[in-house]
Design an enzyme around this catalytic site. Structure first.
Site, PDB file in Angstrom:
ATOM      1  CB  SER A 144      -0.900   0.011   1.235  1.00  8.33           C
ATOM      2  OG  SER A 144      -1.550   1.259   1.378  1.00  8.33           O
ATOM      3  CE1 TYR A 157      -3.875  -1.682   5.721  1.00  9.73           C
ATOM      4  CE2 TYR A 157      -3.212   0.469   4.887  1.00  9.73           C
ATOM      5  CZ  TYR A 157      -3.621  -0.838   4.659  1.00  9.73           C
ATOM      6  OH  TYR A 157      -3.767  -1.295   3.371  1.00  9.73           O
TER       7      TYR A 157
END
Length: 251
Positions: A144, A157
């Site tokens: 990501s 995250y």
């Protein structure tokens, strides 16, 4: 083995209900992929996903897989590879977590880290060893852009994805020359069930767009794929912004 068009004939999706994973599977099955393994926690959603791919003409099998149960990975994944060669493994599992809750409840934060990083390290190494043993194949890892630089709004995250990204890059270097190709995919904000209800970030994308980027990256034997591609330039600039300035940015 890949067919004459470069499409993998067999695919293993770790995270069998992942919207990106399933979009990729649909795209590859439409091209020529014939055998698909969907690995995930047993659920009606997993069986529904398998049925949809069978309707497209693929032979689909489901297998119970839990990212958090690292001790089971060797046996579970070993049985899949024992059935025959796997041309492509897509590591697509992961959880977003809830930043505010995870800061207040450390065990929740640990679950994010264990799923996104520890579980991926375990499954990634097991698959890499099996791919190397068969002498060919691709390991595609969904990272990501959140892992490029920790942000106040989702640093738990983001840190787990940063660890995953570094691991995948190093694994790719370790497997260079073995016949196994590792490709890291860095999507931005993806419109999906996981992000439903969140404020949409600029340059948002879709599971289908990520799937197209994965297929294109495989054909080009890319090592890193950004989705959309313009994020590469944006994140390169953000990485060099001084922290005192970065803290004040609306990111």
């Amino acid at each position: 083995m890949k067919d004459a068009f470069g499409t993998p004939q067999s695919l293993l999706v770790l995270g069998g209900t992942s919207e990106i994973g399933l979009a990729t599977a649909r795209r590859l099955v439409a091209r020529r992929t014939r055998t698909v393994w969907l690995a995930g926690r047993p659920s009606p959603g997993l069986e529904k996903a398998a049925a949809s791919l069978r309707d497209m003409g693929a032979e689909v099998r489901t297998v119970a897989f839990d990212a958090l149960d690292s001790e089971s990975h060797e046996a579970t994944l070993g049985k899949i590879f024992a059935e025959g060669d796997i041309d492509m493994v897509l590591l697509a599992f992961g959880i977003l977590g809830d930043q505010a809750r995870d800061e207040d409840e450390p065990l929740s934060a640990v679950r994010v880290a264990q799923t996104n990083y520890t579980g991926a390290v375990s499954a990634g190494l097991v698959c890499a060893r099996s791919l190397q043993a068969q002498g060919h194949g691709a390991l595609v890892v969904l990272s990501s852009v959140a892992g490029e630089r920790a942000r106040r709004s989702n640093f738990i995250y983001g840190s787990s994805k940063a660890g995953l990204d570094a691991f995948a890059q190093g694994l790719g270097d370790a497997l260079h020359g073995t016949g196994v190709h590792v490709m890291v995919v860095r999507p931005g904000f993806v419109r999906s069930k996981m992000t439903a209800g969140l404020e949409e970030a600029p340059m948002a994308t879709t599971p289908e767009a990520v799937a197209l980027a994965i297929e294109t990256g495989l054909r080009r034997r890319s090592e890193t794929v950004w989705v959309p591609g313009t994020l590469r330039v944006v994140m390169s600039a953000l990485r060099h912004v001084p922290r005192t300035v970065f803290r004040r940015l609306p990111v």
